[in-house]
Design a protein around this motif. Sequence first.
Motif, PDB file in Angstrom:
ATOM      1  N   ASN A   1       1.031  -5.912   0.097  1.00 40.70           N
ATOM      2  CA  ASN A   1       2.489  -5.921   0.120  1.00 40.70           C
ATOM      3  C   ASN A   1       3.067  -6.510   1.402  1.00 40.70           C
ATOM      4  O   ASN A   1       4.280  -6.629   1.542  1.00 40.70           O
ATOM      5  N   GLY A   2       2.190  -6.844   2.331  1.00 39.15           N
ATOM      6  CA  GLY A   2       2.657  -7.486   3.553  1.00 39.15           C
ATOM      7  C   GLY A   2       3.312  -6.557   4.549  1.00 39.15           C
ATOM      8  O   GLY A   2       3.766  -6.995   5.600  1.00 39.15           O
ATOM      9  N   LYS A   3       3.389  -5.264   4.246  1.00 37.77           N
ATOM     10  CA  LYS A   3       4.031  -4.331   5.157  1.00 37.77           C
ATOM     11  C   LYS A   3       3.180  -4.131   6.409  1.00 37.77           C
ATOM     12  O   LYS A   3       1.953  -4.197   6.360  1.00 37.77           O
ATOM     13  N   LYS A   4       3.841  -3.901   7.529  1.00 40.13           N
ATOM     14  CA  LYS A   4       3.119  -3.755   8.788  1.00 40.13           C
ATOM     15  C   LYS A   4       2.283  -2.482   8.786  1.00 40.13           C
ATOM     16  O   LYS A   4       2.641  -1.472   8.191  1.00 40.13           O
ATOM     17  N   ARG A   5       1.167  -2.547   9.471  1.00 38.07           N
ATOM     18  CA  ARG A   5       0.257  -1.415   9.553  1.00 38.07           C
ATOM     19  C   ARG A   5       0.547  -0.549  10.776  1.00 38.07           C
ATOM     20  O   ARG A   5       0.049   0.545  10.887  1.00 38.07           O
ATOM     21  N   ASP A   6       1.331  -1.062  11.703  1.00 40.50           N
ATOM     22  CA  ASP A   6       1.588  -0.313  12.925  1.00 40.50           C
ATOM     23  C   ASP A   6       2.722   0.678  12.706  1.00 40.50           C
ATOM     24  O   ASP A   6       3.891   0.320  12.743  1.00 40.50           O
ATOM     25  N   ARG A   7       2.350   1.943  12.476  1.00 36.31           N
ATOM     26  CA  ARG A   7       3.338   3.011  12.319  1.00 36.31           C
ATOM     27  C   ARG A   7       3.117   4.064  13.392  1.00 36.31           C
ATOM     28  O   ARG A   7       3.364   5.231  13.179  1.00 36.31           O
ATOM     29  N   ARG A   8       2.660   3.614  14.529  1.00 35.97           N
ATOM     30  CA  ARG A   8       2.359   4.527  15.640  1.00 35.97           C
ATOM     31  C   ARG A   8       3.621   5.279  16.066  1.00 35.97           C
ATOM     32  O   ARG A   8       4.651   4.674  16.371  1.00 35.97           O
ATOM     33  N   GLY A   9       3.530   6.612  16.045  1.00 37.47           N
ATOM     34  CA  GLY A   9       4.652   7.450  16.448  1.00 37.47           C
ATOM     35  C   GLY A   9       5.829   7.419  15.500  1.00 37.47           C
ATOM     36  O   GLY A   9       6.907   7.913  15.840  1.00 37.47           O
ATOM     37  N   ALA A  10       5.651   6.850  14.313  1.00 36.60           N
ATOM     38  CA  ALA A  10       6.764   6.696  13.374  1.00 36.60           C
ATOM     39  C   ALA A  10       7.243   8.026  12.812  1.00 36.60           C
ATOM     40  O   ALA A  10       6.473   8.978  12.646  1.00 36.60           O
ATOM     41  N   ASP A  11       8.537   8.095  12.522  1.00 39.89           N
ATOM     42  CA  ASP A  11       9.125   9.268  11.871  1.00 39.89           C
ATOM     43  C   ASP A  11       8.956   9.096  10.370  1.00 39.89           C
ATOM     44  O   ASP A  11       9.714   8.368   9.724  1.00 39.89           O
ATOM     45  N   LEU A  12       7.937   9.765   9.831  1.00 37.44           N
ATOM     46  CA  LEU A  12       7.651   9.693   8.404  1.00 37.44           C
ATOM     47  C   LEU A  12       7.764  11.093   7.776  1.00 37.44           C
ATOM     48  O   LEU A  12       7.118  11.400   6.784  1.00 37.44           O
ATOM     49  N   ILE A  13       8.640  11.881   8.358  1.00 40.32           N
ATOM     50  CA  ILE A  13       8.854  13.244   7.851  1.00 40.32           C
ATOM     51  C   ILE A  13       9.394  13.171   6.421  1.00 40.32           C
ATOM     52  O   ILE A  13      10.409  12.532   6.155  1.00 40.32           O
ATOM     53  N   GLY A  14       8.691  13.810   5.509  1.00 40.44           N
ATOM     54  CA  GLY A  14       9.113  13.826   4.110  1.00 40.44           C
ATOM     55  C   GLY A  14       8.979  12.491   3.400  1.00 40.44           C
ATOM     56  O   GLY A  14       9.498  12.324   2.295  1.00 40.44           O
ATOM     57  N   ALA A  15       8.274  11.541   4.010  1.00 39.82           N
ATOM     58  CA  ALA A  15       8.151  10.204   3.410  1.00 39.82           C
ATOM     59  C   ALA A  15       7.425  10.248   2.075  1.00 39.82           C
ATOM     60  O   ALA A  15       6.498  11.033   1.877  1.00 39.82           O
ATOM     61  N   ARG A  16       7.844   9.385   1.174  1.00 39.27           N
ATOM     62  CA  ARG A  16       7.210   9.291  -0.141  1.00 39.27           C
ATOM     63  C   ARG A  16       6.154   8.194  -0.093  1.00 39.27           C
ATOM     64  O   ARG A  16       6.447   7.005  -0.252  1.00 39.27           O
ATOM     65  N   LEU A  17       4.912   8.604   0.120  1.00 37.67           N
ATOM     66  CA  LEU A  17       3.809   7.658   0.277  1.00 37.67           C
ATOM     67  C   LEU A  17       2.722   7.918  -0.754  1.00 37.67           C
ATOM     68  O   LEU A  17       1.559   7.601  -0.534  1.00 37.67           O
ATOM     69  N   ARG A  18       3.134   8.453  -1.876  1.00 37.84           N
ATOM     70  CA  ARG A  18       2.181   8.732  -2.951  1.00 37.84           C
ATOM     71  C   ARG A  18       1.447   7.450  -3.357  1.00 37.84           C
ATOM     72  O   ARG A  18       2.071   6.427  -3.673  1.00 37.84           O
ATOM     73  N   GLY A  19       0.116   7.513  -3.322  1.00 39.69           N
ATOM     74  CA  GLY A  19      -0.701   6.374  -3.742  1.00 39.69           C
ATOM     75  C   GLY A  19      -0.636   5.170  -2.827  1.00 39.69           C
ATOM     76  O   GLY A  19      -1.132   4.101  -3.189  1.00 39.69           O
ATOM     77  N   ALA A  20      -0.072   5.318  -1.650  1.00 37.20           N
ATOM     78  CA  ALA A  20       0.092   4.179  -0.739  1.00 37.20           C
ATOM     79  C   ALA A  20      -1.247   3.685  -0.203  1.00 37.20           C
ATOM     80  O   ALA A  20      -2.170   4.454   0.036  1.00 37.20           O
ATOM     81  N   ASP A  21      -1.328   2.361  -0.032  1.00 37.66           N
ATOM     82  CA  ASP A  21      -2.509   1.755   0.580  1.00 37.66           C
ATOM     83  C   ASP A  21      -2.269   1.732   2.087  1.00 37.66           C
ATOM     84  O   ASP A  21      -1.564   0.875   2.612  1.00 37.66           O
ATOM     85  N   LEU A  22      -2.858   2.689   2.783  1.00 38.71           N
ATOM     86  CA  LEU A  22      -2.682   2.814   4.228  1.00 38.71           C
ATOM     87  C   LEU A  22      -3.985   2.531   4.962  1.00 38.71           C
ATOM     88  O   LEU A  22      -4.179   2.956   6.103  1.00 38.71           O
ATOM     89  N   ARG A  23      -4.852   1.782   4.330  1.00 37.51           N
ATOM     90  CA  ARG A  23      -6.118   1.446   4.967  1.00 37.51           C
ATOM     91  C   ARG A  23      -5.873   0.641   6.246  1.00 37.51           C
ATOM     92  O   ARG A  23      -5.138  -0.340   6.250  1.00 37.51           O
ATOM     93  N   GLY A  24      -6.488   1.106   7.317  1.00 43.14           N
ATOM     94  CA  GLY A  24      -6.365   0.393   8.580  1.00 43.14           C
ATOM     95  C   GLY A  24      -5.036   0.575   9.281  1.00 43.14           C
ATOM     96  O   GLY A  24      -4.765  -0.092  10.285  1.00 43.14           O
ATOM     97  N   ALA A  25      -4.183   1.472   8.795  1.00 43.03           N
ATOM     98  CA  ALA A  25      -2.874   1.668   9.424  1.00 43.03           C
ATOM     99  C   ALA A  25      -3.017   2.400  10.755  1.00 43.03           C
ATOM    100  O   ALA A  25      -3.903   3.230  10.927  1.00 43.03           O
ATOM    101  N   ASP A  26      -2.142   2.075  11.690  1.00 44.87           N
ATOM    102  CA  ASP A  26      -2.091   2.805  12.957  1.00 44.87           C
ATOM    103  C   ASP A  26      -1.038   3.896  12.803  1.00 44.87           C
ATOM    104  O   ASP A  26       0.157   3.632  12.904  1.00 44.87           O
ATOM    105  N   LEU A  27      -1.497   5.109  12.554  1.00 43.14           N
ATOM    106  CA  LEU A  27      -0.607   6.257  12.378  1.00 43.14           C
ATOM    107  C   LEU A  27      -0.742   7.227  13.551  1.00 43.14           C
ATOM    108  O   LEU A  27      -0.406   8.402  13.436  1.00 43.14           O
ATOM    109  N   ARG A  28      -1.201   6.711  14.661  1.00 45.13           N
ATOM    110  CA  ARG A  28      -1.395   7.556  15.835  1.00 45.13           C
ATOM    111  C   ARG A  28      -0.077   8.209  16.246  1.00 45.13           C
ATOM    112  O   ARG A  28       0.922   7.542  16.480  1.00 45.13           O
ATOM    113  N   GLY A  29      -0.070   9.535  16.301  1.00 43.82           N
ATOM    114  CA  GLY A  29       1.114  10.268  16.725  1.00 43.82           C
ATOM    115  C   GLY A  29       2.267  10.234  15.739  1.00 43.82           C
ATOM    116  O   GLY A  29       3.376  10.657  16.074  1.00 43.82           O
TER     117      GLY A  29
END
Length: 281
Positions: A186-214
Amino acid sequence: MPHNVQGPGTERDELRADCANCSGLCCVALTLTRSADFAVDKEAGQPCRNLQEDFRCGIHTELRTRGFPGCTVYDCFGAGQKVSREIFAGRDWRGDRETARQMFQVFPVVRQLHELLWYLTETLSLAPAKPLYGEARRLLDETERLSRLPADASAELDVAAHRETVAELLHQVSARVRATAPRPKNGKKRDRRGADLIGARLRGADLRGADLRGAYLIAADLSGADLRLADLIGADFRDADVSGADLTDSLFLTQAQLNAARGDAATRLPSALRRPAHWDR
């Protein structure tokens, strides 16, 4: 292809809490603030009202229903038994005031160092990080040495400075491992470091290799999501739904993060971690 390999550094049994060999340090040394996680206020150095004479929790099997879910997600990474049995040679905080003061200072320090040992040990099992094994081994040995310092030296240790040094290496390790993940369609960026994803709807999301640090993933819907090769260090999984999610080969995931989340029998976990008991209820 799996990125975890067998070899030196893959054994982490000493970095698991062994409450039977600890003098209940997490129930005394830490401050508790009345909230959704803790039913009472408690100052550091004051024993929790549920701590028994044998250092066991009197409501261990009922913590969640009695207003103490925060206790079920805490992990000392084995620091409790090291402080109790090794650094203080079996003495406990009830013996005298000075021993108690020292133990309560040393415990949080060793706990931080043991968390770093968990990450560094994992690094030595990641094939893409092989060029960094030498530095990882050096830092692991140094961190282990620091975790065994005498009480007076441990209390004076600049843990923050050491964490920064280790964090820089872990950042390099993360980049190398995540670079092997497939590019997102989908071309979406993988860098979500420190992102506010409170209550995010990520059901079935392809988050392989994403930076979700913090990242703040509190109450996020991650059911069925693919989190392989995602960097999860410090991500807040409180009440996140990881039912059916794939967490195998995720980076720097801890037992405490899993304990804070909601999952099920279909959630796929790294081999070093255990399925939380409350997921089956």
